[in-house]
Design a protein around this motif. Structure first.
Motif, PDB file in Angstrom:
ATOM      1  N   GLY A  19     -11.508  -0.295  12.263  1.00 43.68           N
ATOM      2  CA  GLY A  19     -12.753   0.465  11.759  1.00 43.68           C
ATOM      3  C   GLY A  19     -12.467   1.767  10.912  1.00 43.68           C
ATOM      4  O   GLY A  19     -13.376   2.491  10.635  1.00 43.68           O
ATOM      5  N   HIS A  20     -11.278   2.062  10.684  1.00 45.74           N
ATOM      6  CA  HIS A  20     -11.086   3.393   9.956  1.00 45.74           C
ATOM      7  C   HIS A  20     -11.167   3.224   8.565  1.00 45.74           C
ATOM      8  O   HIS A  20     -10.949   2.232   7.857  1.00 45.74           O
ATOM      9  N   ARG A  21     -11.804   3.999   7.912  1.00 41.97           N
ATOM     10  CA  ARG A  21     -12.371   4.008   6.380  1.00 41.97           C
ATOM     11  C   ARG A  21     -10.995   3.882   5.712  1.00 41.97           C
ATOM     12  O   ARG A  21     -11.001   2.864   4.516  1.00 41.97           O
ATOM     13  N   THR A  22      -9.935   4.565   5.597  1.00 35.49           N
ATOM     14  CA  THR A  22      -8.721   4.387   5.053  1.00 35.49           C
ATOM     15  C   THR A  22      -7.440   4.811   6.000  1.00 35.49           C
ATOM     16  O   THR A  22      -7.740   5.366   7.200  1.00 35.49           O
ATOM     17  N   VAL A  23      -6.344   4.832   5.627  1.00 39.78           N
ATOM     18  CA  VAL A  23      -5.151   5.008   6.425  1.00 39.78           C
ATOM     19  C   VAL A  23      -4.398   6.025   5.669  1.00 39.78           C
ATOM     20  O   VAL A  23      -4.003   5.584   4.364  1.00 39.78           O
ATOM     21  N   TRP A  24      -3.815   7.428   6.117  1.00 40.16           N
ATOM     22  CA  TRP A  24      -3.035   7.989   5.361  1.00 40.16           C
ATOM     23  C   TRP A  24      -1.439   7.770   5.887  1.00 40.16           C
ATOM     24  O   TRP A  24      -1.256   7.097   6.628  1.00 40.16           O
ATOM     25  N   HIS A  25      -0.647   8.229   4.985  1.00 41.35           N
ATOM     26  CA  HIS A  25       0.793   7.840   5.090  1.00 41.35           C
ATOM     27  C   HIS A  25       1.765   8.774   4.969  1.00 41.35           C
ATOM     28  O   HIS A  25       1.672   9.750   3.891  1.00 41.35           O
ATOM     29  N   ILE A  26       2.651   9.106   5.976  1.00 38.60           N
ATOM     30  CA  ILE A  26       4.003   9.837   5.761  1.00 38.60           C
ATOM     31  C   ILE A  26       4.990   9.013   5.500  1.00 38.60           C
ATOM     32  O   ILE A  26       5.443   8.468   6.226  1.00 38.60           O
ATOM     33  N   ALA A  27       5.524   9.111   4.304  1.00 38.55           N
ATOM     34  CA  ALA A  27       6.716   8.355   3.639  1.00 38.55           C
ATOM     35  C   ALA A  27       7.814   8.704   4.026  1.00 38.55           C
ATOM     36  O   ALA A  27       8.111  10.079   4.312  1.00 38.55           O
TER      37      ALA A  27
END
Length: 330
Positions: A178-186
């Motif tokens: 249900g998360h609106r979007t996902v952040w990323h640590i590349a």
């Protein structure tokens, strides 16, 4: 100067024929176990060591594999090397390790030259940086070579994890919660593994019609995950870190900021290092089967050694999402 013990010395000590000693020294199976043990014990007592170079001249094999590797300190590379070593040992091969600091043409060519002096039957390359795919990197002809995690090279057999599927599973898991979007640590930009994980994360968000947040880039270390965690956007409710170590640093930063996991922010890593199940909270992550990659790489190389080089194969080893307590509803 002391005389080097010979097979004849071993035969006399063990009370067997020189032919029997030769069979044992060359790893033949037509010797009963009791006799083999007696011969091996005699070898130890007289200080005899089989001459591997002489054996190689007789049978055309050195029973040795070279491994050219960069970034030995990273978790993925060290676990993959461990797996290759175990798989080689199971096949009766030893490993000659050649670390390279910077995988340039000169470094790689120098490593091959040194391995040639060591008399190896083939080489496994474990260099994830982009440099390996550059046109100026020329690999020697005639020597069997298999590459692990090499991105764009298609002129050699390649064994790799399914990085894209693993990153997609991690991202989709967070969206399904249900998360609106996902952040990323590349991971670092020179790494093919980091590139594939980042591209798959972005593609998964785009397919779902979700906003793609700005990418932040770490260096695989917990310290870089911690630094990015301290600066994490206040609106972020879900983060996919490209490896478990950066996820560990992120968890610490979130705790210090008073943001609960997974209450305020859900976190997913990648690798499933042994400690991931003991983070607080236990980390949801993508498991990579390093043992299977080691077996597949050694198997592909031995196939080349024994059968000659055919069409380059590409072997993709599946990844698996392991759900633990660091992820929850958005």
């Amino acid at each position: 100067m002391a005389r080097t013990p010979s097979m004849a010395d071993v035969a006399k000590e063990a009370g067997v024929s020189g032919q029997t000693v030769s069979r044992v020294a060359n790893g033949k199976t037509n010797v009963d176990e009791a006799t083999r043990e007696r011969v091996l014990a005699a070898m130890r007592r007289v200080g005899y060591r089989p001459n591997s170079a002489a054996r190689a001249l007789r049978n055309g094999r050195f029973s040795s594999i070279g491994v050219i590797i960069s970034a030995l300190s990273t978790f993925g590379n060290s676990r993959t090397l461990e797996a290759v070593t175990a798989a080689a040992a199971a096949e009766g091969f030893s490993i000659v390790l050649m670390p390279v600091d910077r995988p340039s043409q000169g470094e790689v060519a120098g490593a091959f030259s040194r391995l040639d002096e060591q008399a190896v039957d083939g080489v496994i390359i474990l260099i994830e940086q982009h440099q390996l795919n550059e046109s100026e990197i020329e690999l020697p002809q005639g020597l069997p070579v298999v590459v692990i995690d090499a991105g764009g090279r298609r002129d050699l057999p390649v064994v790799d994890f399914d990085q894209a599927a693993g990153a997609a599973a991690a991202t989709q898991h967070l969206l399904d919660l249900g998360h609106r979007t996902v952040w990323h640590i590349a991971g670092p930009p020179q790494s093919y593994a980091a590139e594939r994980r980042r591209d798959s994360w972005q593609a998964t968000l785009s397919r779902a019609g979700r906003e793609v947040p700005p990418v932040v880039t770490g260096d695989w270390s917990a310290a870089s995950g911690y630094a990015h965690g301290l600066r994490l956007d206040a609106s972020a409710t879900a983060v996919f870190a490209a490896n478990d170590q950066m996820a560990l640093g992120l968890l610490r930063a979130l705790h210090e900021l008073g943001r609960t996991v997974p209450g305020d922010v859900s976190v997913v890593g990648f690798d499933d290092m042994d400690e991931a199940a003991h983070f607080w909270p236990p980390l949801t992550t993508v498991r990579q089967s390093f043992g299977e990659v080691g077996r597949q790489a050694v198997g592909a190389l031995l196939a080349e050694i024994t059968g000659g080089r055919g069409e380059p194969v590409s072997i993709m080893v599946p990844t698996e999402l392991v759900v633990r307590s660091s992820t929850g509803p958005g």
